[in-house]
Design a protein around this motif. Structure first.
Motif, mmCIF file in Angstrom:
data_model
loop_
_atom_site.group_PDB
_atom_site.id
_atom_site.type_symbol
_atom_site.label_atom_id
_atom_site.label_comp_id
_atom_site.label_asym_id
_atom_site.label_seq_id
_atom_site.Cartn_x
_atom_site.Cartn_y
_atom_site.Cartn_z
ATOM 1 N N LEU A 97 1.105 -1.151 -0.053
ATOM 2 C CA LEU A 97 -0.020 -0.098 0.231
ATOM 3 C C LEU A 97 0.968 1.262 -0.024
ATOM 4 N N GLU A 98 1.879 1.089 0.738
ATOM 5 C CA GLU A 98 2.874 2.265 0.729
ATOM 6 C C GLU A 98 3.643 2.520 -0.319
ATOM 7 N N ASN A 99 3.830 1.404 -1.351
ATOM 8 C CA ASN A 99 4.587 1.431 -2.364
ATOM 9 C C ASN A 99 3.715 2.172 -3.401
ATOM 10 N N LYS A 100 2.281 1.738 -3.268
ATOM 11 C CA LYS A 100 1.375 2.427 -4.123
ATOM 12 C C LYS A 100 1.303 4.202 -3.979
ATOM 13 N N ILE A 101 1.538 4.375 -2.714
ATOM 14 C CA ILE A 101 1.404 5.808 -2.605
ATOM 15 C C ILE A 101 2.756 6.568 -3.102
ATOM 16 N N ILE A 102 3.656 5.884 -2.856
ATOM 17 C CA ILE A 102 4.953 6.416 -3.616
ATOM 18 C C ILE A 102 5.063 6.505 -5.102
ATOM 19 N N GLU A 103 4.409 5.602 -5.545
ATOM 20 C CA GLU A 103 4.065 5.529 -7.131
ATOM 21 C C GLU A 103 3.451 6.652 -7.391
ATOM 22 N N VAL A 104 2.301 6.922 -6.919
ATOM 23 C CA VAL A 104 1.240 8.022 -7.176
ATOM 24 C C VAL A 104 2.026 9.461 -7.026
ATOM 25 N N GLU A 105 2.657 9.354 -5.681
ATOM 26 C CA GLU A 105 3.463 10.617 -5.543
ATOM 27 C C GLU A 105 4.394 10.964 -6.806
ATOM 28 N N LYS A 106 4.995 9.894 -7.116
ATOM 29 C CA LYS A 106 5.957 10.281 -8.244
ATOM 30 C C LYS A 106 5.283 10.705 -9.527
ATOM 31 N N GLU A 107 4.174 9.819 -9.860
ATOM 32 C CA GLU A 107 3.456 10.288 -10.991
ATOM 33 C C GLU A 107 2.915 11.608 -10.859
ATOM 34 N N MET A 108 2.376 12.067 -9.793
ATOM 35 C CA MET A 108 1.882 13.319 -9.707
ATOM 36 C C MET A 108 2.684 14.486 -9.412
ATOM 37 N N GLY A 109 4.036 14.150 -9.561
ATOM 38 C CA GLY A 109 5.222 15.045 -9.175
ATOM 39 C C GLY A 109 5.648 15.506 -7.921
ATOM 40 N N VAL A 110 4.987 14.843 -7.053
ATOM 41 C CA VAL A 110 5.288 15.200 -5.477
ATOM 42 C C VAL A 110 6.699 15.171 -5.078
ATOM 43 N N THR A 111 7.223 13.966 -5.743
ATOM 44 C CA THR A 111 8.766 13.431 -5.382
ATOM 45 C C THR A 111 9.606 14.671 -5.859
ATOM 46 N N ASP A 112 9.302 14.946 -7.364
ATOM 47 C CA ASP A 112 10.063 15.838 -7.810
ATOM 48 C C ASP A 112 10.085 17.105 -7.138
ATOM 49 N N LEU A 113 9.079 17.632 -6.568
ATOM 50 C CA LEU A 113 8.891 19.037 -6.008
ATOM 51 C C LEU A 113 9.779 18.869 -4.670
#
Ligand SMILES: [Zn+2]
Length: 241
Positions: free
Chosen positions: A13-29
């Motif tokens: 489940l946490e991986n899912k969040i990380i994946e979506v955060e990457k997709e939505m630009g959260v990680t980059d930001l």
């Protein structure tokens, strides 16, 4: 005993969040903000260093200015004595002339140093001003990026509401021991659990010793801990080893 099955599900489940955060630009930001903060701090340190240098040079210049005034005063006094006609002995006259000459040379030297100090400090002041405005710019950019990040994170939460709900459910059902085990490890070691992929740890890539692998095979373990990094390595029951 920690509940490996539940922790594995939690990590998915946490991986899912990380994946979506990457997709939505959260990680980059997040990375961008982190980098900007680093730049800000470095620049702030440099600015502070220049300010200290400025202060030191200013203090030296102040002392030097006083010295220059004293020397000028001494020259005036010597010249007055020389012009007064009261000093008659040739030896005394030539001594006065020599003092005036020495002091004039000293004055020139001190004035030159003073000018250099002032020149340096003019450059320092300009640089401090430039860095200060750059610092303000970075600060404002970080503020606006942080706001943007908060909004993005809200969006992620919204779109993954069910995932967050499931995580909460698992957290409620975990034993305190499992809960601590997972979240303590997660701080420095993510993923905490990795699937068995052969003769090395999928987390730290360290090769297992033959004895270690043999012991897994012999005991038909479902999970074990990597001797090197401490991650839990999961062997699906159906997987042949
Ligand atoms: Zn490992």
């Amino acid at each position: 005993m920690v509940d490996i099955e539940m922790l594995w599900e939690l990590q998915q489940l946490e991986n899912k969040i990380i994946e979506v955060e990457k997709e939505m630009g959260v990680t980059d930001l997040q990375n961008h903000i982190e980098k900007s903060k680093e730049t800000y701090n470095k620049l702030l340190q440099t600015t502070k260093k220049i300010a200290v240098e400025y202060k030191d040079k200013d203090a030296i210049a102040l002392g030097l200015k006083e010295e220059v005034e004293n020397i000028q005063q001494a020259i005036v006094i010597a010249e007055e004595m020389l012009n007064s006609g009261e000093v008659l002995k040739p030896k005394a006259i030539s001594q006065l002339e020599k003092d005036i000459q020495d002091n004039t040379n000293l004055l020139e030297e001190k004035n030159k140093t003073l000018q250099e100090l002032r020149k340096d400090n003019l450059i320092n002041i300009k640089q401090i001003k430039r860095f200060k405005s750059k610092l303000e710019q970075i600060y404002e950019a970080v503020e606006s990026s942080t706001k943007q990040l908060e909004k993005l994170q809200k969006d992620v939460r919204k779109s993954l509401a069910s995932v967050y709900e499931n995580i909460e459910k698992i957290n409620d059902n975990l034993t305190p021991e499992s809960y601590r085990f997972y979240y303590d490890k997660k701080e420095n070691l993510y993923p905490v659990l990795v699937p068995y992929t052969g003769d090395s740890c999928d987390g730290c890539k360290m090769q297992f010793s033959l004895m270690f692998t043999q012991s897994i095979e012999k005991n038909h373990l479902h999970s074990y801990t990597c001797e090197n990094c401490g991650r839990v390595i999961i062997i699906p029951q159906t997987q042949e080893i």
